[in-house]
Write a protein that holds these residues in place. Sequence first.
Motif, short mmCIF file in Angstrom:
data_model
loop_
_atom_site.label_atom_id
_atom_site.label_comp_id
_atom_site.label_asym_id
_atom_site.label_seq_id
_atom_site.Cartn_x
_atom_site.Cartn_y
_atom_site.Cartn_z
N THR A 339 -23.30 -19.32 10.20
CA THR A 339 -22.62 -19.26 8.90
C THR A 339 -22.38 -17.85 8.40
OG1 THR A 339 -24.77 -19.44 7.76
CG2 THR A 339 -23.60 -21.48 8.24
N ARG A 340 -22.66 -16.83 9.21
CA ARG A 340 -22.44 -15.46 8.76
C ARG A 340 -20.97 -15.21 8.48
NH1 ARG A 340 -26.19 -13.42 12.91
NH2 ARG A 340 -24.31 -13.14 14.18
N GLY A 341 -20.65 -14.80 7.26
CA GLY A 341 -19.29 -14.42 6.91
C GLY A 341 -18.31 -15.56 6.74
N LEU A 342 -18.78 -16.80 6.72
CA LEU A 342 -17.86 -17.93 6.57
C LEU A 342 -17.33 -18.03 5.14
CD1 LEU A 342 -19.54 -20.84 8.58
CD2 LEU A 342 -17.62 -19.40 9.26
N THR A 343 -16.06 -18.41 5.03
CA THR A 343 -15.46 -18.67 3.72
C THR A 343 -15.27 -20.18 3.57
OG1 THR A 343 -13.27 -18.28 4.69
CG2 THR A 343 -14.35 -16.41 3.63
N LEU A 344 -14.30 -20.58 2.79
CA LEU A 344 -14.13 -22.00 2.46
C LEU A 344 -13.70 -22.80 3.68
CD1 LEU A 344 -13.97 -24.16 0.15
CD2 LEU A 344 -11.55 -23.59 0.01
N SER A 345 -14.40 -23.90 3.93
CA SER A 345 -14.00 -24.87 4.95
C SER A 345 -13.97 -26.25 4.29
CB SER A 345 -14.98 -24.87 6.14
OG SER A 345 -16.29 -25.19 5.71
N PHE A 346 -13.30 -27.20 4.95
CA PHE A 346 -13.21 -28.54 4.34
C PHE A 346 -13.35 -29.61 5.41
CE2 PHE A 346 -8.96 -27.40 5.54
CZ PHE A 346 -8.34 -28.58 5.92
N PHE A 428 -7.92 -27.90 12.28
CA PHE A 428 -8.61 -26.77 12.89
C PHE A 428 -8.11 -25.40 12.42
CE2 PHE A 428 -8.83 -23.72 16.48
CZ PHE A 428 -10.20 -23.62 16.61
N PRO A 429 -6.78 -25.17 12.27
CA PRO A 429 -6.34 -23.81 11.96
C PRO A 429 -6.49 -23.39 10.51
CG PRO A 429 -4.55 -25.18 12.88
CD PRO A 429 -5.64 -26.07 12.47
N TYR A 430 -6.84 -24.31 9.62
CA TYR A 430 -6.72 -24.02 8.20
C TYR A 430 -8.05 -23.59 7.59
CZ TYR A 430 -2.29 -26.28 9.03
OH TYR A 430 -1.06 -26.59 9.53
N LEU A 431 -7.91 -22.63 6.63
CA LEU A 431 -9.07 -22.05 5.95
C LEU A 431 -10.08 -21.58 7.01
CD1 LEU A 431 -9.37 -24.50 2.91
CD2 LEU A 431 -8.15 -22.33 3.07
N SER A 434 -11.69 -23.30 11.77
CA SER A 434 -11.83 -22.78 13.13
C SER A 434 -13.01 -21.82 13.24
CB SER A 434 -10.54 -22.07 13.54
OG SER A 434 -10.24 -21.00 12.66
N ASP A 435 -13.29 -21.07 12.17
CA ASP A 435 -14.45 -20.16 12.20
C ASP A 435 -15.74 -20.94 12.36
OD1 ASP A 435 -12.90 -17.84 11.78
OD2 ASP A 435 -12.82 -18.26 9.64
N LEU A 438 -15.92 -22.35 16.10
CA LEU A 438 -16.11 -21.29 17.10
C LEU A 438 -17.46 -20.60 16.94
CD1 LEU A 438 -12.53 -19.73 17.11
CD2 LEU A 438 -13.53 -21.28 18.79
N ALA A 439 -17.91 -20.42 15.70
CA ALA A 439 -19.23 -19.82 15.48
C ALA A 439 -20.33 -20.75 15.98
CB ALA A 439 -19.42 -19.50 14.00
N ALA A 440 -20.16 -22.05 15.77
CA ALA A 440 -21.15 -23.01 16.26
C ALA A 440 -21.21 -22.99 17.79
CB ALA A 440 -20.82 -24.41 15.75
#
Length: 497
Positions: A339-346, A428-431, A434-435, A438-440
């Motif tokens: 979760t380092r540096g993650l912004t909004l996901s949905f 996948f591509p939005y907000l 994808s981060d 890919l981080a997981a």
Amino acid sequence: MMQASEAINIVWFLGVIAALALLFVAGLKLPVRLGYASRAVSAALVGAVAVAVVILANVALFRHDAHLDFTREKAFTPSAEAGEVVRGLAEPIDIAYFYQKQNPGAVALGAMLRQLERDNGNFRVRLIDADQNPALASSFGVRTYNSAVLRSGERRIEVVTTDDREIALGVLRLLRRREVVICFAAGNGEYDIDNFEFHTHFEGAHSHSHDASGSAVVQMEQHGIGRLRRAIEKLGVAARKISFATGQPIPDDCGVVVEANPRTRYSPGQTELMRRYLERGGSAMFLIEPDYELDDSLAALLATSGIKVGNGVIVDPKEHYFTDEQMIAVSHYGVHPITRGLTLSFYPGARPLEMVPTAGLKLTPLAVSSSEAYVIADRLGNDSTAVSTLRASRIIAVAVEGQLNETASSIFRMVVAGDADFASNSFFPYLANSDVVLAALAWLTHDERAPTMKPPVEVLPTVSLTGEQMRGIFIVTVLLMPGLIAFAGGAMWWLRR
């Protein structure tokens, strides 16, 4: 917000302007002829001083080259991700970029590569006009315009691009010392990694849905995770389908097994194969939709891993995306390398998870809803069909690490999410979706210490307008412009009658 490097560049720019102004003023006040020397000697001295000043000024500018990009999109500035990758280089990399001079994007990339070269001496750039040096291009094996050949020792890769992020991804692939394989489970109706459809779904008799809930459902082309596959392949990671439904053991070279939205139930034999894989120190990602009924054996395996998968669908009246209260928006995460540096996901329709404290296991909630969330029976339900009316934070995704049991020979890693759509092609591509994925995967492959770099994902261009902007466009295009034309026509008729 202005970055420190931009502020330093502006200070240097202002300093150079001030120095030029000072030299100009000094030149105006400098006498043409010095009182103690002849005209020739005076001219020689003035010329020598001017040459010395110019040389020193050029040396200062070369040592402190300033780059200012006043475009809104920062079109001539390397991306932050590319800069991080280049600054972290500990070994030399040579790049030969064969660009097409008539291509503005290629010329801009050449300028950005020069800027990145100044950030780290190990990043050595050579810009070559492909039209003027066809023999050199042929000697490098280049057959396409805008090709970058990256070399480190005996290793070599070629990237065709005008994007600095693609160059950074090429650097990461070049430096990868071990082959990583991500295995996607197949055989239980999972999302297909060969499906690249952008938006696929189910249409029911009552409403639009992204699952198979309801009896009157017409299945369209299934969701796919081809975009995820394309992204990990750009990172230099191999993607492969595997099926262990027939009793074949999970291959040892699978760095991660991804189970993305299974549709049919696991058999006890499949669960046992997964258990043996985890006991050997394997890693797994389970993306489980709310409408999927877990087999007792799989539920028991997840419970042994410290995770209980609940039933129903989370509804969050406070933190949701757009107007859909079942599309949970998450902006605060648990503390974890993922979760380092993650912004909004949905998460468009998620089932609740519970953590079961277990000796020898470290569990971390990755994504949770707000404290106003509750759970309903299915996506077509309403508040009256609530499974739990208790308003509380609901866990959406969990990471676990440890030994599965006392007989396990190694430590396993696992990520479980109560939703699979967020990783599909549609979302996948939005907000930051994808981060998150890919981080997981980076954490599951024990590659979380590597520089974070997200591959560019193709997204259809969209224009987002607020209600006020839409009203303004309506007034101008529907009322004001036709009204002015009608008024002008009426005025002309009045004057000519």
